[in-house]
Each structure stands twice: as C-alpha cells, then as structure tokens.
Scaffold this active site. Structure first.
Site, PDB file in Angstrom:
ATOM      1  N   TYR A   1      -0.399  -5.740  -3.759  1.00 30.03           N
ATOM      2  CA  TYR A   1      -0.816  -5.960  -2.373  1.00 30.03           C
ATOM      3  C   TYR A   1       0.380  -6.529  -1.626  1.00 30.03           C
ATOM      4  O   TYR A   1       0.805  -7.651  -1.862  1.00 30.03           O
ATOM      5  CB  TYR A   1      -2.015  -6.897  -2.349  1.00 30.03           C
ATOM      6  CG  TYR A   1      -2.501  -7.353  -0.982  1.00 30.03           C
ATOM      7  CD1 TYR A   1      -2.125  -6.703   0.189  1.00 30.03           C
ATOM      8  CD2 TYR A   1      -3.357  -8.442  -0.868  1.00 30.03           C
ATOM      9  CE1 TYR A   1      -2.580  -7.125   1.423  1.00 30.03           C
ATOM     10  CE2 TYR A   1      -3.826  -8.877   0.360  1.00 30.03           C
ATOM     11  CZ  TYR A   1      -3.431  -8.213   1.509  1.00 30.03           C
ATOM     12  OH  TYR A   1      -3.876  -8.643   2.735  1.00 30.03           O
TER      13      TYR A   1
ATOM     14  N   LYS B   1      -1.732  -1.681  -2.054  1.00 32.37           N
ATOM     15  CA  LYS B   1      -2.270  -1.841  -0.711  1.00 32.37           C
ATOM     16  C   LYS B   1      -1.087  -2.170   0.187  1.00 32.37           C
ATOM     17  O   LYS B   1      -0.465  -3.225   0.059  1.00 32.37           O
ATOM     18  CB  LYS B   1      -3.310  -2.968  -0.669  1.00 32.37           C
ATOM     19  CG  LYS B   1      -3.821  -3.268   0.741  1.00 32.37           C
ATOM     20  CD  LYS B   1      -4.758  -4.463   0.738  1.00 32.37           C
ATOM     21  CE  LYS B   1      -5.118  -4.865   2.167  1.00 32.37           C
ATOM     22  NZ  LYS B   1      -5.979  -6.078   2.204  1.00 32.37           N
TER      23      LYS B   1
END
Length: 313
Positions: A152, A181
């Site tokens: 992420y 992400k």
C-alpha cells in the site's frame, strides 16, 4: 536444475492463492462515546456487501488505524470476517505499522481470523530507504507465506514512496506479494508497473482516477467514496473490467464532485461527516488528533450530497 523446478512450482502454487481484486471499500471505523461501535460497524459492512462490493478493507487509513489500539485493530478485522462469512465478499485486511514487528503481529492475527488477503501500508514517520522497505515487506510476507499480501503506497501520508523498482523486486522475490494499492495519484506509476509486470495487480487508491487506472490495466479499486455509494463504485469497476469503458467513464465523471469534496480535509474527516449527514452513522466521532471538519467544509459536503441518492440500510 531440480531446485529451480521446485521453486517455480512453489511460485505457481503461491500465485494460485486467494487474490483479492475488483471493487473494495476502505471501510470507516465508527465510534460511540469514544469506543468502537461494533454493531454499526457490522451494519456498514453488510450494507457494502448488499450493494455489490467485492471486498471489505478494514483498518486502513480511512479506518483510522493509526489511532486504534491494537485490540481494537484486531477486533475490527474479526468483525469484518464474521460479517463477510458465507457471502461473496472477501476481506482484504489492513496490517500496517511503522514497526515491522507490529505489522507481523497484526498480519498473523488476521491470518488466524481467516481473512482472504492483507494489505500493508508503507512504514510511516520512519522514512526508511528502499532497502528498508524491501526488508520490511519481505519480513511480513515470510511471516504469512500462504496468505496473499498487497503493498500500500501512499507517500502523501507516510512520507516515503515505494518506488517501482522496489515493488517489482518484492513481486519477483516474494511469491505471496501479488499487488499494490497505488495512492500516489500518478497514472504514470501504474503504467510503469503494469508494463514491466503484467501479472502484478494494481488497485487504484485514489477515487478521482479510478477509471483511468482501470483503463490502463488496473485490477480494481480501494475506495473511500464507496462508503457512501457502494452501488455506483461496484458498477464502475464491473463495467470497466468487462470492457464497457464508456459506461465506466460516465460513472467516474458523475462521481467526480463527491470524490473531490471527500478530500477537502484529511481523510477520513470528510467521509465520516458525509456519512453522518446521510444518516448512515448516528454519531460523528473521531479519534484525536482528528476533529470534525470546519463549518465551511461541512456545508460544502452537505451541498454536494444533494446530487446523489444514498442507498440506506
């Protein structure tokens, strides 16, 4: 040669583990009188499932994970698994920390709970080198080798960017790291990653550019706006992944005003305010140092909400 063949076989097996993509929601964490409101939290997750969201992402940035106790963090994951059990929705749980050993502890707890996969934010405040990021994520991945892990990357919040070369190195070296992400706001970064590793799953972490990322080969989204409009966000992703780009583009454009206003202050301040105004949560509570939006921004949020039909429970 036999060792190489064995490694490649293991790698293929790992790549066959549960890989969470599609429409995912960075679910908020509701509070009541300063404590976790478990019933409302469960209801919010069920509403997401009922409106077609593919996966719930508990305890990320939007879930105020940085201000939760470790017990609260773990309980949020447990509730998400409990509510999603027996449904088509998966749980992509947050297991991030600025300390590697804490991230590993959370990851192992999430695995015991039965999550489908994990995402882990880059260590914040410490500002590690790229080698430090590599070792951090490799340590987490090795601790849960049979569970899928997504990186992420949100440098605007963490102060450090997981550069493309580091992402590719981790993807190549850690069989259970399957995606990232991407919340840099950069379409170029998405193209850079997918052009070099087509199998890497890139999820949009920026609501405003969900469609462009999907059109460039992204595998899904992790959305803040989906807390309010899961029906539209799930449809956007479904249409884009089916190749119906004109429909997906139109939805993305319709959502632009709400996507924009939900970042008029630091996330999750505006989304919680919007959900309160929409009647989806009874209490507008944050954990310090987060506080309610200014009166001016509250009016902006209220005005934009008038343009959308919010599906209730």
């Amino acid at each position: 040669m036999e060792e190489i063949k064995l490694y490649l076989k293991m790698e293929r097996n790992f790549r066959q583990m549960t890989i969470v993509t599609g429409s995912t929601t960075a679910i908020i964490t509701p509070f009541r009188n300063g404590t976790l409101d478990e019933q409302t939290y469960a209801n919010l997750i069920k509403r997401q499932i009922d409106n077609g969201i593919n996966a719930i992402c508990p305890v990320g940035t939007t879930g105020e994970s940085a201000t939760l106790t470790h017990d609260e963090h773990k309980r949020c994951i447990e509730i998400a698994v409990e509510v999603c059990k027996g449904t088509n929705a998966k749980v992509l749980a947050g297991a991030g920390s600025n300390a590697t050993h804490e991230a590993v502890e959370i990851a192992k707890h999430a695995q015991r709970c039965g999550v489908d996969a994990l995402f882990s934010v880059a260590p914040y405040y410490n500002k590690p080198s790229q080698e430090g990021l590599y070792q951090h994520y490799k340590t987490i991945a090795n601790a849960i080798p049979d569970l899928g892990l997504m990186l992420y990357n949100v440098p605007g919040r963490t102060g450090v960017d997981i550069q493309a070369d580091t992402v590719i190195r981790l993807f190549d070296d850690c069989p259970n790291i399957y995606g990232i992400k991407e919340a840099t706001g950069s379409l170029e970064r998405t193209i850079e990653l997918i052009s070099q590793r087509p199998d890497l799953k890139v999820l949009s972490g920026d609501d405003a550019i969900d469609f462009p990322i999907l059109a460039c080969g992204g595998a899904g989204i992790t959305s803040v706006t989906a807390n309010l409009l899961p029906n539209l966000k799930s449809k956007l992703v479904d249409e884009a992944l089916a190749g119906n780009y004109a429909v997906a583009k139109k939805i993305n454009e319709e959502l632009y005003p709400i996507n924009k206003v939900l970042f008029c202050e630091s996330n999750p301040i505006p989304i919680k305010a919007a959900m309160y105004l929409a009647g989806l949560i009874e209490n507008l509570e944050y954990r310090l140092p987060l506080v309610a939006p200014s009166s001016e921004n509250m009016k902006k949020i209220e005005k934009v909400l008038e343009n959308y039909e919010i599906v209730k429970f």
